[in-house]
Design a protein around this motif. Structure first.
Motif, short mmCIF file in Angstrom:
data_model
loop_
_atom_site.label_atom_id
_atom_site.label_comp_id
_atom_site.label_asym_id
_atom_site.label_seq_id
_atom_site.Cartn_x
_atom_site.Cartn_y
_atom_site.Cartn_z
N THR A 186 0.70 -1.25 -0.09
CA THR A 186 -0.23 0.04 -0.53
C THR A 186 0.62 1.52 0.07
N ASP A 187 1.03 2.16 -1.17
CA ASP A 187 2.21 3.41 -1.37
C ASP A 187 0.47 4.01 -1.55
N ALA A 188 1.86 5.83 -0.96
CA ALA A 188 0.86 6.85 -1.48
C ALA A 188 1.87 8.61 -0.82
N PRO A 189 2.50 9.43 -2.49
CA PRO A 189 3.48 10.12 -1.83
C PRO A 189 3.75 11.08 -0.86
N ARG A 190 5.60 10.65 -0.47
CA ARG A 190 4.96 12.37 -0.04
C ARG A 190 4.95 13.54 -0.18
N TYR A 191 5.16 13.62 -1.21
CA TYR A 191 5.63 14.83 -1.71
C TYR A 191 4.19 14.79 -3.08
N GLY A 192 4.03 15.99 -3.24
CA GLY A 192 2.99 15.88 -4.57
C GLY A 192 3.46 16.59 -5.64
N TYR A 193 5.03 17.02 -5.85
CA TYR A 193 5.76 17.58 -7.03
C TYR A 193 7.22 16.78 -6.53
N ALA A 208 13.81 11.97 -29.10
CA ALA A 208 14.28 10.89 -28.44
C ALA A 208 14.94 10.54 -27.99
N GLU A 209 15.49 11.87 -28.06
CA GLU A 209 16.77 11.91 -26.20
C GLU A 209 15.79 11.60 -25.01
N VAL A 210 15.09 12.70 -25.25
CA VAL A 210 14.15 13.24 -23.99
C VAL A 210 13.17 12.22 -23.99
N LYS A 211 12.36 11.73 -25.05
CA LYS A 211 11.48 10.24 -24.81
C LYS A 211 12.20 9.82 -23.93
N ARG A 212 13.83 9.20 -23.87
CA ARG A 212 13.82 8.19 -23.25
C ARG A 212 14.70 8.34 -22.23
N TYR A 213 14.21 9.34 -21.62
CA TYR A 213 15.09 9.98 -20.07
C TYR A 213 12.97 10.07 -19.41
N ILE A 214 12.44 10.45 -20.13
CA ILE A 214 11.42 10.27 -19.31
C ILE A 214 11.00 8.99 -19.03
N ASP A 215 11.54 8.08 -19.75
CA ASP A 215 10.69 6.76 -19.71
C ASP A 215 12.36 6.32 -18.08
N GLN A 216 12.71 6.89 -18.49
CA GLN A 216 13.78 5.89 -17.34
C GLN A 216 12.97 7.14 -15.75
N VAL A 217 13.05 7.60 -15.91
CA VAL A 217 12.11 8.84 -14.50
C VAL A 217 11.37 8.11 -13.96
N ALA A 218 10.40 7.48 -14.94
CA ALA A 218 8.70 7.64 -15.08
C ALA A 218 8.95 5.93 -13.87
N ILE A 222 8.42 9.61 -10.87
CA ILE A 222 8.72 10.76 -11.03
C ILE A 222 7.30 11.28 -11.06
N ASN A 223 7.03 12.21 -11.31
CA ASN A 223 6.05 13.71 -11.93
C ASN A 223 6.19 14.86 -12.93
N THR A 224 6.88 14.93 -12.59
CA THR A 224 6.97 15.84 -12.69
C THR A 224 8.34 16.00 -13.84
N PHE A 225 8.30 17.45 -15.58
CA PHE A 225 8.94 17.24 -16.67
C PHE A 225 9.53 18.01 -16.54
N HIS A 226 10.48 18.98 -15.97
CA HIS A 226 10.72 20.05 -16.45
C HIS A 226 11.87 20.09 -17.16
N LEU A 279 3.73 12.74 -16.35
CA LEU A 279 4.68 13.79 -15.87
C LEU A 279 4.52 14.61 -16.31
N GLU A 280 4.03 15.57 -15.60
CA GLU A 280 3.43 16.74 -16.13
C GLU A 280 5.38 17.77 -16.15
N VAL A 281 4.93 18.74 -17.47
CA VAL A 281 5.83 19.50 -18.15
C VAL A 281 5.85 21.25 -17.72
N VAL A 282 6.87 21.11 -17.43
CA VAL A 282 6.81 22.07 -17.12
C VAL A 282 8.55 23.69 -17.67
#
Length: 552
Positions: A186-193, A208-218, A222-226, A279-282
């Motif tokens: 059972t799991d939930a995050p400490r912080y929303g960001y 393609a390189e940006v997508k690769r990093y997004i896949d790795q961090v997901a 991770i829920n935010t991509f700045h 992931l939300e883009v900033v």
């Protein structure tokens, strides 16, 4: 993949160490412990026939109750989704796309009910899960992931991935078995960001390189991509009202390479892809400093009306927009308006750091007008913590990147702003700037904030970092990676891993789970998974990495 062992020596020369046993972290709310199996002769992962303990994941979960028989994927396994939700079906298809190449199984995604399989369900009555939490229950007949919102299901899928053997990440058929330990997480995050930042301005990275990093961090929830879209060395987003920004300002990079920029359709594809991984883009348009690419593109943006040459070095603090000119504010409004229209997320980042060539009066004037433009175009202001030296608007978010040498006065300025309602994202440079060198021998990266080994990157508490800041002012943690010395995905891999998972854990896991001695064992267990994903990571001697078989 280009091996860093041959190219960079020091990044990978630490010898892998045998891991005696893998300990299950004791998280807040765990009702019973589950001892890890004895280390295999290969060096620390469970034997191929034994499932990975439920708690042996990163980030550490809130609660683990192990027990019962494991679940095993077989050629007959189906992924069963809620028929009422197309979004749940998409998550199911994503999961199938991860599992099919390595298992060789068909893994049909179906909304038909039936016994067994992997089940993805919305509608948990547990309000503590919030929008991103989940429950994963595994037993002999099935694995069921339940959540209140689709984001929670997606995060539960990432836990399922980590509970399966490391070779599940490979892109060719591997030998089973594919077991998941019995019990409930059972799991939930400490912080929303919980964010990462990628600098595409110093060196340009392809879609393609940006997508690769997004896949790795997901994988680490991770829920935010700045994305840092403009700087002295390059402008990376097409702006119709100011076309030279991209075509001329984006035509180079550090060292004089070809640079590049994203068309609007390419940027929208990055935003869409990030959203598919929850992931939300900033977007960040830096100002009033870090603007040489813009100043070189349009002479009228300079106070003297003379465009400087394009810049390919790495110095900072020499450029500034002209506070006295009306055209500056038309430029700011046009750019913010176009970028905001492309970005469905809440935030738009206006930089504001290292404006050493801008007087305080001019800085305050420009940032006031820029913040107004962000609000006018329907977004919430984000800026680096120097924004607190001006007048942050109500609801603004200041991103703190200070470090040990940051003066007490500068820290207090941020704390005072937080007390007055400014919210904070923490990115201390000597902790989670992923481009800082690990050691003096590290070839890539910089060291102006110090040397940042893996333990230092992990071993701090966001809630206590800025003394005096209200606890509820901290939205979360972001790990930036700046690209002065990074030119491709291999370079990103070498600097982000293994530090990135620790930053993700700081944002997700309960404070009670924060312990280096147990974390380093869970991190060590990720080594073979990094390899299976094609990540040539830094083998820190602080981490007891298991031995890995030689690759073909």
């Amino acid at each position: 993949m280009r091996p860093h062992t041959a190219r960079r020596g020091a990044l990978s020369r630490a010898l892998p160490r045998l891991l005696g046993s893998l300990l299950l972290v004791t998280a807040a709310g765990i009702s019973s412990a589950c001892a890890a199996p004895e280390a295999s002769a290969a060096g620390g992962a469970p034997a191929a026939s034994e499932p990975r303990p439920l708690g042996q994941i990163v980030p550490a979960p809130v609660s683990v109750r192990p027990g019962g028989s494991p679940y095993a994927l077989t050629p007959a396994t189906a992924i069963r989704v809620d028929g009422s939700s197309g979004e749940v079906r998409r998550i199911g298809e994503y999961l199938a796309g991860v599992l099919r190449p390595s298992t060789g199984y068909a893994l049909p995604v179906t909304d038909r009910s039936g016994p067994g399989g992997i089940r993805l369900r919305l509608g948990s009555a547990d309000t503590s899960l919030g929008a991103e939490g989940y429950t994963l229950t595994s037993g002999r007949g099935s694995v069921t992931i339940t959540a209140r919102k689709p984001a929670g299901l997606f995060h539960g899928v990432q836990t399922l991935r980590q509970l399966l053997p490391d070779r599940i990440e490979r892109d060719s058929v591997q030998k089973g078995p594919w077991k998941v330990a019995g019990g409930t997480v059972t799991d939930a995050p400490r912080y929303g960001y919980r964010g990462v930042m990628l600098d595409v301005s110093r060196h340009f990275f392809s879609v393609a390189e940006v997508k690769r990093y997004i896949d790795q961090v997901a994988l680490y929830k991770i829920n935010t991509f700045h994305i840092h879209l403009s700087d002295d060395q390059g402008w990376r987003i097409a702006v119709d009202s100011w076309p030279n920004l991209a075509t001329y300002g984006g035509s180079t990079e550090v060292g004089g390479g070809p640079g590049g920029y994203y068309t609007k359709s390419q940027y929208k594809e990055i935003v869409r892809y990030a959203a598919s991984r929850y992931l939300e883009v900033v977007p960040e348009i830096d100002m009033p400093g870090h603007t040489n690419a813009a100043l070189a593109s349009y002479a009228e943006l300079n106070c003297d009306g003379v465009a400087p040459p394009l810049y390919t070095g790495i110095k900072v603090g020499f450029s500034s927009l002209c506070a006295a000119k009306d055209v500056t504010y038309r430029f700011i409004d046009d750019v913010i308006g176009e970028v905001a229209a492309l970005t469905p997320g809440r935030y738009l980042h206006i930089g504001g750091d290292e404006a050493h060539s801008t007087s305080h009066e001019d800085y305050a004037r420009i940032m006031e007008r820029a913040q107004a433009a962000v609000g006018r175009h329907g977004k919430t202001v984000m800026g680096w913590h120097q924004l607190t030296g001006a007048s942050p608007v109500e609801g603004a978010v200041a991103q703190y990147w200070g470090y040990d040498k940051t003066s007490a006065a500068d820290r207090q300025q941020v704390v005072d702003a937080a007390k007055n309602g400014t919210r904070l994202v923490l990115s201390p440079a000597d902790r989670v700037y992923l481009d800082m060198k690990y050691t003096a021998d590290t070839v890539l990266g910089l060291k102006w904030a110090g040397l940042v080994e893996v333990q230092r990157s992990y071993d701090w508490d966001p809630a206590a970092y800025l003394t005096g800041a209200p606890a509820d002012s901290v939205l979360g943690v972001e790990a930036p990676i700046w690209a002065e010395t990074l030119t491709d995905s291999d370079d990103i891999d070498a600097m982000a891993f293994p530090r990135l998972p620790g930053a993700a854990e700081l944002g997700w896991s309960p404070a009670e789970t924060h312990d280096w001695d147990t974390y380093k064992l869970r991190l060590a267990a990720l080594g073979p998974r990094f390899t299976a994903m094609g990540i040539d990571y830094y083998r820190s001697p602080q981490v007891p990495w298991p031995a890995e078989p030689a690759e073909d």
